[in-house]
Motif scaffolding. Sequence first.
Motif, short mmCIF file in Angstrom:
data_model
loop_
_atom_site.label_atom_id
_atom_site.label_comp_id
_atom_site.label_asym_id
_atom_site.label_seq_id
_atom_site.Cartn_x
_atom_site.Cartn_y
_atom_site.Cartn_z
N ILE A 62 0.66 -0.96 -0.23
CA ILE A 62 0.46 -0.08 0.16
C ILE A 62 1.21 1.10 -0.03
O ILE A 62 1.97 1.11 -0.22
CB ILE A 62 -1.14 0.19 1.80
N PHE A 63 0.24 2.25 -0.09
CA PHE A 63 0.72 2.91 -0.11
C PHE A 63 -0.13 4.56 0.35
O PHE A 63 -0.40 5.40 -0.48
CB PHE A 63 1.19 4.40 -1.74
N PRO A 64 0.72 4.21 1.89
CA PRO A 64 -0.06 5.65 2.34
C PRO A 64 0.06 7.54 1.84
O PRO A 64 1.11 7.71 2.01
CB PRO A 64 -0.50 5.38 3.61
N ILE A 65 -1.17 7.78 1.68
CA ILE A 65 -0.34 9.41 1.70
C ILE A 65 -0.68 9.91 2.71
O ILE A 65 -1.84 10.38 3.82
CB ILE A 65 -1.60 9.87 0.19
N ASP A 66 0.09 10.62 3.67
CA ASP A 66 0.93 11.32 4.57
C ASP A 66 0.04 12.74 4.20
O ASP A 66 -0.24 13.68 4.75
CB ASP A 66 1.46 11.68 5.68
N THR A 67 0.10 13.35 3.00
CA THR A 67 0.01 15.03 2.32
C THR A 67 -0.18 14.63 1.20
O THR A 67 0.65 14.45 0.49
CB THR A 67 1.17 15.78 2.84
N LEU A 68 -1.22 15.94 0.37
CA LEU A 68 -1.06 16.31 -0.78
C LEU A 68 -0.90 17.10 -1.23
O LEU A 68 -1.84 18.28 -0.12
CB LEU A 68 -2.19 14.93 -1.55
#
Length: 87
Positions: A62-68
């Motif tokens: 998985i690629f947990p996105i912390d900040t966009l």
Amino acid sequence: LEQNKQLVKRFYAAIERRDFDALHEMVHPDFVFYSQIDTPKPGVQGLVESEKPSFEAFESFIFPIDTLVAEDDKVAAYMRFEGKGYR
């Protein structure tokens, strides 16, 4: 801006599902993936071929996105790569 951020989320969700065909619908024909700053890999196929050893090494990832962050037509994502290896 929100649409662009959603596109980035869908892009990484497709990778998590290993639905690499879906990526073609999300990227510009001139898309270039850089596995390293000086190593361009053209197209979705370049991304898949470059990262294939990682994709194959993990049962799931998985690629947990912390900040966009989005501005104009650009989106930057800060994320982690988490994977469960094969036994």
